[in-house]
Design a protein around this motif. Structure first.
Motif, PDB file in Angstrom:
ATOM      1  N   ASN A   1      38.724  54.923  34.939  1.00  0.00           N
ATOM      2  CA  ASN A   1      38.024  53.930  35.767  1.00  0.00           C
ATOM      3  C   ASN A   1      38.493  53.962  37.209  1.00  0.00           C
ATOM      4  N   GLY A   2      37.525  54.006  38.155  1.00  0.00           N
ATOM      5  CA  GLY A   2      37.829  54.171  39.559  1.00  0.00           C
ATOM      6  C   GLY A   2      37.054  53.292  40.502  1.00  0.00           C
TER       7      GLY A   2
ATOM      8  N   ALA B   1      37.351  43.507  38.211  1.00  0.00           N
ATOM      9  CA  ALA B   1      36.585  42.570  39.027  1.00  0.00           C
ATOM     10  C   ALA B   1      35.707  43.367  39.987  1.00  0.00           C
ATOM     11  N   PHE B   2      34.447  42.939  40.131  1.00  0.00           N
ATOM     12  CA  PHE B   2      33.481  43.627  40.989  1.00  0.00           C
ATOM     13  C   PHE B   2      32.997  42.672  42.069  1.00  0.00           C
TER      14      PHE B   2
ATOM     15  N   ALA C   1      38.638  45.783  41.645  1.00  0.00           N
ATOM     16  CA  ALA C   1      40.042  45.394  41.591  1.00  0.00           C
ATOM     17  C   ALA C   1      40.357  45.068  40.140  1.00  0.00           C
ATOM     18  N   LEU C   2      41.632  44.942  39.826  1.00  0.00           N
ATOM     19  CA  LEU C   2      42.026  44.515  38.487  1.00  0.00           C
ATOM     20  C   LEU C   2      42.460  43.060  38.529  1.00  0.00           C
ATOM     21  N   ARG C   3      42.105  42.318  37.473  1.00  0.00           N
ATOM     22  CA  ARG C   3      42.404  40.896  37.397  1.00  0.00           C
ATOM     23  C   ARG C   3      43.069  40.613  36.056  1.00  0.00           C
ATOM     24  N   THR C   4      44.196  39.926  36.103  1.00  0.00           N
ATOM     25  CA  THR C   4      44.884  39.536  34.876  1.00  0.00           C
ATOM     26  C   THR C   4      44.613  38.070  34.595  1.00  0.00           C
TER      27      THR C   4
END
Length: 235
Positions: free
Chosen positions: A223-224, A201-202, A179-182
């Motif tokens: 990135n995937g 984020a993993f 996921a992406l995290r800001t």
């Protein structure tokens, strides 16, 4: 005349993929066909055939065109050995058995031709960034050779919350979700133009390999999502 060149003698191995050294991959072609990054061949011995691998179908061709993800690949077959490298970057080997791994496209050096590949979007990317981030997934059985710009670190995702720069995270295993995290605090501290304010984020069970660089390997809009548990061999 005395010489120390003997230390660079060709590595002897029965494996189809072997690290000649940390920067150079040796592939035995006898009975094997591989796909490799175009321009990565530095030497070969024997009778080798090189041809453009194509995109492997209209769907993948369209994904490459739209996302910018995925390497231009060549198919190599024949007999003898071929040596592959890319700008003296470190080479690492992953052996997958009916599994899937995800690789940042520019970090993909070579893989067995029987392994299937596709382009996938990182989960949550499209809602945060225009067009999203994409990576290359590989699934099947055989060797995959990965590039890193410097010695990487292998992180166990299950052991703790794990985050990485999107261009530094170069490959991860099956069972790992992304996921992406800001990080707004970091954004305020570093500045709006800093890439560190948006991280990948993993979560899950598995590993992620992170290189000590955001440069040289140009990831573009990449990135995937998740990939397979392999036997990771470092360079």
């Amino acid at each position: 005349m005395q010489t120390t060149l003997a230390q660079y003698n060709e590595t002897q191995s029965t494996d189809s993929f072997t690290l000649q050294n940390s920067k150079l991959l040796k592939v035995s072609l006898t009975g094997n066909t591989i796909q490799a990054k175009i321009g990565s061949m530095v030497a070969y011995q024997g009778d080798a055939s090189f041809e453009h691998a194509g995109s492997g179908g209209m769907s993948r061709m369209l994904k490459k065109a739209v996302t910018g993800e995925g390497q231009d690949l060549m198919k190599i077959s024949g007999t003898g050995e071929v040596f592959l490298a890319d700008q003296a970057q470190d080479v690492h080997l992953v052996y997958i058995e009916g599994e899937k791994i995800t690789v940042n496209g520019p970090n993909l050096l070579a893989f067995d031709a029987d392994i299937d590949w596709d382009i996938e979007r990182v989960q949550g990317a499209s809602s945060m960034m225009g067009g999203g981030l994409y990576n290359t997934s590989l699934k099947g059985t055989g060797w995959v050779a990965i590039l890193s710009d410097g010695p990487p670190v292998l992180l166990n995702v299950a052991s703790a919350a794990t985050y990485a720069d999107a261009q530094a995270a170069i490959t991860w295993s099956e069972g790992v979700t992304t996921a992406l995290r800001t990080d707004f605090k970091m954004k305020n501290l570093i500045g709006k133009s800093s890439g560190e304010s948006v991280q990948m984020a993993f979560q899950g069970t598995g590993w992620v390999l992170v290189q000590p660089s955001e440069g040289r390997v140009s990831a573009g809009p990449t990135n995937g999502s998740g990939g397979g548990l392999g036997n990771l061999l470092g360079g």
